[in-house]
Scaffold this active site. Structure first.
Site, PDB file in Angstrom:
ATOM      1  N   ARG A  89      22.837   1.920   0.196  1.00  9.93           N
ATOM      2  CA  ARG A  89      21.453   1.420   0.107  1.00  9.93           C
ATOM      3  C   ARG A  89      20.595   2.525  -0.521  1.00  9.93           C
ATOM      4  NH1 ARG A  89      19.014  -1.519   5.203  1.00  9.93           N
ATOM      5  NH2 ARG A  89      17.869  -2.609   3.580  1.00  9.93           N
ATOM      6  N   ASP A 121      10.734   3.900   5.201  1.00 13.18           N
ATOM      7  CA  ASP A 121      12.064   4.232   4.664  1.00 13.18           C
ATOM      8  C   ASP A 121      12.029   5.428   3.733  1.00 13.18           C
ATOM      9  OD1 ASP A 121      12.077   1.222   5.413  1.00 13.18           O
ATOM     10  OD2 ASP A 121      14.151   1.918   5.429  1.00 13.18           O
ATOM     11  N   LYS A 135       9.628  -1.927   4.758  1.00 10.25           N
ATOM     12  CA  LYS A 135      10.089  -3.309   4.619  1.00 10.25           C
ATOM     13  C   LYS A 135       9.106  -4.165   3.840  1.00 10.25           C
ATOM     14  CE  LYS A 135      13.180  -4.716   5.536  1.00 10.25           C
ATOM     15  NZ  LYS A 135      14.258  -4.853   4.519  1.00 10.25           N
TER      16      LYS A 135
HETATM   17  O1  MRU Z   1      16.225  -3.329   5.669  1.00  6.61           O
HETATM   18  P1  MRU Z   1      16.028  -2.635   6.978  1.00  6.61           P
HETATM   19  O2  MRU Z   1      16.095  -3.542   8.152  1.00  6.61           O
HETATM   20  O3  MRU Z   1      16.921  -1.419   7.111  1.00  6.61           O
HETATM   21  O4  MRU Z   1      14.546  -2.101   6.861  1.00  6.61           O
HETATM   22  C1  MRU Z   1      14.033  -1.348   7.907  1.00  6.61           C
HETATM   23  C2  MRU Z   1      12.622  -0.997   7.768  1.00  6.61           C
HETATM   24  O5  MRU Z   1      11.977  -1.237   6.776  1.00  6.61           O
HETATM   25  C3  MRU Z   1      12.040  -0.213   8.898  1.00  6.61           C
HETATM   26  O6  MRU Z   1      10.694  -0.481   9.017  1.00  6.61           O
HETATM   27  C4  MRU Z   1      12.231   1.270   8.622  1.00  6.61           C
HETATM   28  O7  MRU Z   1      13.556   1.582   8.312  1.00  6.61           O
HETATM   29  C5  MRU Z   1      11.722   2.073   9.721  1.00  6.61           C
HETATM   30  S1  MRU Z   1      12.977   2.482  10.867  1.00  6.61           S
HETATM   31  C6  MRU Z   1      12.347   3.375  12.148  1.00  6.61           C
END
Ligand code: MRU
Length: 379
Positions: free
Chosen positions: A112, A260, A271
């Protein structure tokens, strides 16, 4: 009467399952069997299943398919993963070991692109190998094991510290809106955006939380509402397109989200849909805070424009979760997994070393100065 009893029984069942999940580790290392053990987050909240990941492909798939997800949890899974793979390498020659290690590291890193914790954790593990040229491969393996465990333990301490700083921004009884899952399931304990909520819960703050369901993968509905409900938090699930109504009603005193990747200028990738929430919060004068461990702050990325945004399969939008396809066959779909919130919409970035405020280039540098000073002060 009968209905009421059934309702209570099913509520008790949900609470019991969720409560036990909160006592489980999101990511763990099975030292005996040399495997990474995760809760399969794609099965929640309906089923609690644990997966044992042994091969590089299994670890890669688990990250790509979001069986383990959330920036910090991805980092910990990658650290355990590369240790497990390194431990299985048969060579006793340093150069061969390094070469194979880097090959596996690159592979895991490709799972990712947006959450910087993945490459952050893998780079940290690699630096153990690079610094150990004069050590035997057996010694390096032991050092890698310790480093991976340290990454996990740090995550727990960091989230708790974020919780303490975050709590200073809130008052008892506040309404809080959150997006996606930046909860315990996205980390090793407490979560980032949920850490102030959990600490407040322990201290009788009685927050009222609104959890965005988070299309298209429903992390807010499946994970955030599940874990907060289990912890006894007053949580209300809303669809993503309801946040403006909730804020306009005056029910939200602060927005708390995770992230992220934070760029050097304070632009934040999180997200998809986060930037919409930030814009709406600005409209209704609700402070919008980002909770970010320093492992998620990428000072090598100048601005949000430089952050690579992952795009995911169209089926996540058109068919997943539905009994039948909910869009015409062949229609074009745009499915970015993240968006970037511009720094001017952010009231503060809550880290384990304090709260950074605009201008972020300077305040984030200050956070890293504090981090360096703390590391140097360690015995
Ligand atoms: O695609 P994901 O579910 O991995 O995305 C996660 C997010 O966007 C979270 O808000 C982010 O990783 C914060 S984790 C403490």
């Amino acid at each position: 009467m009968e209905n009421n009893r059934e309702e209570l029984e099913s509520k008790a069942k949900v609470l019991q399952a969720a409560d036990s999940i909160m006592n489980c580790e999101t990511v763990a290392l099975d030292e005996e069997k040399k495997a990474v053990v995760i809760i399969d987050q794609t099965k929640l909240p309906g089923r609690t299943e644990f997966l044992r990941l042994e091969s590089a492909q299994e670890i890669w798939d688990a990250i790509y398919l979001l069986k383990v997800r959330g920036a910090p949890a991805i980092g910990v899974a990658a650290a355990f993963g590369i240790y497990v793979l390194a431990d299985r390498m048969e060579t006793a020659d340093y150069d061969c070991f390094l070469k194979e290690f880097q090959k596996q590291k690159e592979f895991l890193d490709s799972a990712r692109p947006t959450a910087v914790n993945l490459s952050w954790a893998l780079n940290r593990m690699e630096s153990v190998v690079l610094a150990g040229q004069n050590k035997s491969v057996a010694e390096l393996k032991e050092l890698l094991r310790r480093e991976a465990i340290a990454i996990k333990e740090e995550d727990i301490r960091v989230c708790r510290a974020i919780g303490e700083y975050g709590l200073t921004l809130l008052k008892p009884g506040d309404g809080i809106l959150t997006h996606c899952n930046a909860g315990q399931l996205a980390t090793c304990k407490y979560g980032t955006a949920t850490a102030p909520i959990y600490l407040g819960q322990e201290r009788g703050y009685h927050f009222r939380v609104f959890a965005d369901e988070t299309r298209p993968l429903l992390q807010g509905a499946r994970l955030t509402s599940y874990e907060l409900y289990a912890a006894g938090v007053d949580v209300t699930l809303i669809c993503d397109n309801m946040s403006a109504a909730v804020m306009k009603n005056g029910w939200v005193n602060a927005v708390l989200v995770g992230c992220d990747r934070v760029a050097q200028n304070g632009d934040v990738a999180n997200k998809i849909g986060t930037s919409v929430v930030a814009a709406v919060a600005k409209r209704y004068q609700v402070p919008f805070y980002v909770c970010a461990p320093t492992s998620t702050i990428d000072m090598d990325t100048p601005t949000g424009v430089d952050i690579r945004i992952e795009e995911r399969p169209a089926e996540e939008v058109t068919t997943m979760w539905y009994r039948e396809r909910m869009a015409p066959e062949g229609v074009r779909v745009f499915n970015p997994a993240f968006d970037v919130t511009d720094n001017d919409l952010i009231a503060g970035i809550v880290t384990e070393y304090g709260i950074a405020r605009a201008p972020y280039r300077e305040s984030l540098q200050e956070i890293f100065r504090k981090k360096k000073a703390a590391a140097e002060a360690k015995p």
